[in-house]
Design an enzyme around this catalytic site. Sequence first.
Site, PDB file in Angstrom:
ATOM      1  N   LYS A   1      21.476 -39.684 -30.814  1.00 21.86           N
ATOM      2  CA  LYS A   1      21.945 -40.618 -29.491  1.00 21.86           C
ATOM      3  C   LYS A   1      20.629 -41.149 -29.038  1.00 21.86           C
ATOM      4  CE  LYS A   1      26.249 -39.739 -29.747  1.00 21.86           C
ATOM      5  NZ  LYS A   1      27.280 -40.787 -30.138  1.00 21.86           N
TER       6      LYS A   1
ATOM      7  N   GLU B   1      29.111 -44.251 -20.854  1.00 20.89           N
ATOM      8  CA  GLU B   1      30.321 -43.258 -20.788  1.00 20.89           C
ATOM      9  C   GLU B   1      29.791 -42.049 -21.621  1.00 20.89           C
ATOM     10  OE1 GLU B   1      29.711 -45.404 -23.018  1.00 20.89           O
ATOM     11  OE2 GLU B   1      29.821 -44.291 -24.882  1.00 20.89           O
TER      12      GLU B   1
ATOM     13  N   SER C   1      23.254 -34.880 -37.326  1.00 17.04           N
ATOM     14  CA  SER C   1      23.216 -35.723 -36.393  1.00 17.04           C
ATOM     15  C   SER C   1      22.704 -35.085 -35.053  1.00 17.04           C
ATOM     16  CB  SER C   1      24.683 -36.572 -36.088  1.00 17.04           C
ATOM     17  OG  SER C   1      25.476 -35.399 -35.898  1.00 17.04           O
TER      18      SER C   1
END
Length: 411
Positions: free
Chosen positions: A86, A108, A377
């Site tokens: 992210k 969000e 990830s």
Amino acid sequence: MEERGYYGQFGGAYVPESLVATFDELESAFRAAKADPTFWADYETLMSSYSCRPTPITFAENLTQHFGGARIYIKREDLNHTGAHKANNVMGQGLLVKRMGKRRVIAETGAGQHGVATATMAAKFGFECTVYMGEVDVARQRPNVFWMERLGAAVVPVTEGSRTLKDAINEAFRDWVSSMDTTHYVLGTACGPHPFPEMVSYFQSIIGREARGQIMKLTGKLPSRVYACVGGGSNAMGIFSGFFDDAGVGLVGVEAGGRGLDTGEHAARLCSNDASIGVAQGYKTYFLQNRDGQMNETHSVAAGLDYVGVSPILAHLKQRGRVRFEAATDREVVDALALTVRKEGIIPALESSHAFAQAFKEAPQLPSDAVILINQSGRGDKDIFTIADAFDDPSWRKFIADKAEAYRARG
Ligand SMILES: Cc1ncc(COP(=O)(O)O)c(C=O)c1O
């Protein structure tokens, strides 16, 4: 992209009239940044000094021996600052916000990883920050809420609808309509109205750019298959984009199979028959929805994969046959996580463990000179509560109960 914002029949920008100018401004800023070579250079410098880029590729020697098939390699996005891919997206959008001269960001979040990454970026760049999060996710991801608040963000629990990610996205758009002059919406995945799918994929493409060169250097060949989990689709777009032009490289996206595809309790949009094409949240893609277009409840052990829609770019790549989609169940995911921890000393996030689970199913069927690459990830520390429950660990239960007792005694 074939026509502005469309990938085949998917994508577009279905936004309220009042946001059209904001989207145009965002697209112009993004195009100008993309055309400016110093922008990507600044981005790489920031990511190497603040987020451990380039992230390494690790040869999973013990897992390879265990399965006795293809050689298994892992791209380590868990080593990013804040523990997941992210960061690649939020730091890129942060640089863009600076160029646009805005001072406030909103986001969000589902699992909380994107919220923590955005709050971190806001702290570093000195932006005001508000994060919308479904009330259900606030309850199950309290440690991330704790850190977002310490980082200076206001976390707003969303009590509408199913009180999860899709409702948080709706609330963030509502905020943006009334604050667009000063505020940028840092969308966390390769979904939403154009230009978000393209822009988020662009920042995440740093994964694939690095990975292709690294795996060639390590093994002297391209991988036979690349695996990535698919929530909204950003880490998958990131790593796959490094290999789109390599026809021999199979790209495998792994969705949340939840309690099983035949139970209806999953979040598999591209590999189940339960999703259909529709328009929601500003874009066109496959959604898990009923016949009236109402969104269904989804389920996954991994909060970050628990989403009704999916990247329009991935929907298009599925239709073109370039990416294959599979699902891993909650049970398979927890087993894959446990095995990876024991064999390699690496703790993948529950989201990433979907990619591991599918790779483990396929590795034994491939020859020993084949190479496969898994995109990790994120790291699994954040999942300790869910994982401890899945293992039904009695000492952990006692630890939590004692802690609760101590808090109760304090009043
Ligand atoms: C560690 C991790 N991996 C994957 C995802 C799924 O997102 P995406 O499909 O956009 O990569 C999330 C979402 O929160 C996440 O936290």
